[in-house]
Design a protein around this motif. Structure first.
Motif, PDB file in Angstrom:
ATOM      1  N   UNK A   1       0.849  -1.197   0.000  1.00 39.99           N
ATOM      2  CA  UNK A   1       0.000   0.000   0.000  1.00 39.99           C
ATOM      3  C   UNK A   1       0.884   1.246   0.000  1.00 39.99           C
ATOM      4  N   UNK A   2       0.531   2.208  -0.817  1.00 36.50           N
ATOM      5  CA  UNK A   2       1.207   3.501  -0.812  1.00 36.50           C
ATOM      6  C   UNK A   2       0.776   4.215   0.473  1.00 36.50           C
ATOM      7  N   UNK A   3       1.664   4.244   1.470  1.00 38.55           N
ATOM      8  CA  UNK A   3       1.286   4.750   2.777  1.00 38.55           C
ATOM      9  C   UNK A   3       1.085   6.262   2.800  1.00 38.55           C
ATOM     10  N   UNK A   4       1.709   6.980   1.913  1.00 40.64           N
ATOM     11  CA  UNK A   4       1.461   8.426   1.837  1.00 40.64           C
ATOM     12  C   UNK A   4       0.003   8.665   1.431  1.00 40.64           C
ATOM     13  N   UNK A   5      -0.430   7.948   0.403  1.00 43.23           N
ATOM     14  CA  UNK A   5      -1.833   8.077  -0.034  1.00 43.23           C
ATOM     15  C   UNK A   5      -2.783   7.547   1.031  1.00 43.23           C
ATOM     16  N   UNK A   6      -2.386   6.475   1.709  1.00 41.36           N
ATOM     17  CA  UNK A   6      -3.218   5.912   2.768  1.00 41.36           C
ATOM     18  C   UNK A   6      -3.423   6.930   3.888  1.00 41.36           C
ATOM     19  N   UNK A   7      -2.351   7.621   4.264  1.00 44.95           N
ATOM     20  CA  UNK A   7      -2.459   8.636   5.317  1.00 44.95           C
ATOM     21  C   UNK A   7      -3.395   9.767   4.880  1.00 44.95           C
ATOM     22  N   UNK A   8      -3.248  10.212   3.640  1.00 50.56           N
ATOM     23  CA  UNK A   8      -4.120  11.276   3.120  1.00 50.56           C
ATOM     24  C   UNK A   8      -5.578  10.825   3.128  1.00 50.56           C
ATOM     25  N   UNK A   9      -5.793   9.612   2.683  1.00 54.79           N
ATOM     26  CA  UNK A   9      -7.146   9.059   2.630  1.00 54.79           C
ATOM     27  C   UNK A   9      -7.731   8.956   4.044  1.00 54.79           C
ATOM     28  N   UNK A  10      -6.938   8.446   4.981  1.00 57.47           N
ATOM     29  CA  UNK A  10      -7.410   8.293   6.356  1.00 57.47           C
ATOM     30  C   UNK A  10      -7.725   9.643   6.989  1.00 57.47           C
ATOM     31  N   UNK A  11      -6.889  10.627   6.757  1.00 57.40           N
ATOM     32  CA  UNK A  11      -7.130  11.967   7.297  1.00 57.40           C
ATOM     33  C   UNK A  11      -8.435  12.540   6.732  1.00 57.40           C
ATOM     34  N   UNK A  12      -8.675  12.346   5.449  1.00 55.96           N
ATOM     35  CA  UNK A  12      -9.921  12.825   4.835  1.00 55.96           C
ATOM     36  C   UNK A  12     -11.132  12.094   5.419  1.00 55.96           C
ATOM     37  N   UNK A  13     -10.973  10.786   5.629  1.00 58.41           N
ATOM     38  CA  UNK A  13     -12.067  10.011   6.210  1.00 58.41           C
ATOM     39  C   UNK A  13     -12.379  10.483   7.631  1.00 58.41           C
ATOM     40  N   UNK A  14     -11.333  10.670   8.447  1.00 55.39           N
ATOM     41  CA  UNK A  14     -11.557  11.118   9.822  1.00 55.39           C
ATOM     42  C   UNK A  14     -12.152  12.520   9.861  1.00 55.39           C
ATOM     43  N   UNK A  15     -11.705  13.376   8.968  1.00 59.04           N
ATOM     44  CA  UNK A  15     -12.275  14.725   8.892  1.00 59.04           C
ATOM     45  C   UNK A  15     -13.781  14.633   8.652  1.00 59.04           C
ATOM     46  N   UNK A  16     -14.183  13.795   7.735  1.00 61.37           N
ATOM     47  CA  UNK A  16     -15.599  13.593   7.439  1.00 61.37           C
ATOM     48  C   UNK A  16     -16.325  12.969   8.630  1.00 61.37           C
ATOM     49  N   UNK A  17     -15.760  11.901   9.170  1.00 64.74           N
ATOM     50  CA  UNK A  17     -16.379  11.162  10.263  1.00 64.74           C
ATOM     51  C   UNK A  17     -16.534  12.017  11.517  1.00 64.74           C
ATOM     52  N   UNK A  18     -15.567  12.888  11.761  1.00 65.09           N
ATOM     53  CA  UNK A  18     -15.585  13.721  12.962  1.00 65.09           C
ATOM     54  C   UNK A  18     -16.304  15.048  12.750  1.00 65.09           C
ATOM     55  N   UNK A  19     -16.955  15.213  11.608  1.00 65.14           N
ATOM     56  CA  UNK A  19     -17.786  16.390  11.383  1.00 65.14           C
ATOM     57  C   UNK A  19     -17.073  17.591  10.806  1.00 65.14           C
ATOM     58  N   UNK A  20     -15.872  17.403  10.280  1.00 67.15           N
ATOM     59  CA  UNK A  20     -15.121  18.515   9.716  1.00 67.15           C
ATOM     60  C   UNK A  20     -15.411  18.769   8.255  1.00 67.15           C
ATOM     61  N   UNK A  21     -16.165  17.868   7.645  1.00 75.02           N
ATOM     62  CA  UNK A  21     -16.522  18.008   6.232  1.00 75.02           C
ATOM     63  C   UNK A  21     -17.818  17.254   5.987  1.00 75.02           C
ATOM     64  N   UNK A  22     -18.618  17.782   5.111  1.00 72.89           N
ATOM     65  CA  UNK A  22     -19.867  17.091   4.768  1.00 72.89           C
ATOM     66  C   UNK A  22     -19.704  16.256   3.500  1.00 72.89           C
ATOM     67  N   UNK A  23     -18.474  16.203   2.995  1.00 68.55           N
ATOM     68  CA  UNK A  23     -18.214  15.499   1.743  1.00 68.55           C
ATOM     69  C   UNK A  23     -17.091  14.484   1.940  1.00 68.55           C
ATOM     70  N   UNK A  24     -17.311  13.271   1.458  1.00 66.37           N
ATOM     71  CA  UNK A  24     -16.283  12.238   1.494  1.00 66.37           C
ATOM     72  C   UNK A  24     -16.289  11.526   0.153  1.00 66.37           C
ATOM     73  N   UNK A  25     -15.133  11.419  -0.457  1.00 63.50           N
ATOM     74  CA  UNK A  25     -15.012  10.910  -1.820  1.00 63.50           C
ATOM     75  C   UNK A  25     -14.660   9.427  -1.885  1.00 63.50           C
ATOM     76  N   UNK A  26     -14.241   8.824  -0.793  1.00 68.33           N
ATOM     77  CA  UNK A  26     -13.766   7.451  -0.814  1.00 68.33           C
ATOM     78  C   UNK A  26     -14.878   6.419  -0.930  1.00 68.33           C
ATOM     79  N   UNK A  27     -14.455   5.169  -0.997  1.00 69.09           N
ATOM     80  CA  UNK A  27     -15.394   4.055  -1.028  1.00 69.09           C
ATOM     81  C   UNK A  27     -16.111   3.935   0.298  1.00 69.09           C
ATOM     82  N   UNK A  28     -17.231   3.228   0.299  1.00 72.06           N
ATOM     83  CA  UNK A  28     -17.893   2.950   1.565  1.00 72.06           C
ATOM     84  C   UNK A  28     -16.978   2.058   2.400  1.00 72.06           C
TER      85      UNK A  28
END
Length: 126
Positions: free
Chosen positions: A42-69
């Protein structure tokens, strides 16, 4: 009655704090033989970016999430590699430890834990 006016994302410290959590969290994960094999190749740089975006969404920092379910993103790991509660618990353990190391307040750690626990069935396709 107390009304919250800020999101968990904001109370954790926003973008900078979440990125710091993700970076330290993955250092722990990659040292853990119980779960690091799930990230082989796994490309861990991309994984970190993806995880940060997911947590931002999950924790209410964004109303938009582009990743897979969650179910779709982890489906192959469950079927092909046996991703299970044991592995989920290891991830949970590392996230909590990371938050403690970063001196996050216990009430926020509990809220993050509750949030994570609420997605277990989606990650493990139960």
């Amino acid at each position: 009655m107390t009304v919250r006016t800020s999101t968990l994302f904001e109370r954790l410290g926003g973008e900078t704090a979440v990125k710091a959590v993700v970076d330290k969290f993955y250092l722990r994960v990659m040292e853990d033989s119980r779960i690091n094999h799930f990230f082989a190749g796994v490309n861990m740089e991309k994984q970190r970016e993806h995880q940060a975006a997911f947590l931002k969404f999950t924790f209410g920092g964004s109303s938009y999430y582009q990743g897979l379910s969650l179910r779709k993103a982890h489906q192959n790991l469950v079927k092909e590699f046996g991703l299970s509660d044991e592995h989920f618990d290891a991830v949970f353990e590392h996230l909590v430890s990371t938050l403690k190391d970063l001196n996050v307040a216990n009430d926020l750690i509990q809220e993050v834990g509750d949030n994570l626990e609420s997605i277990r069935s989606y990650v493990l396709d139960k």
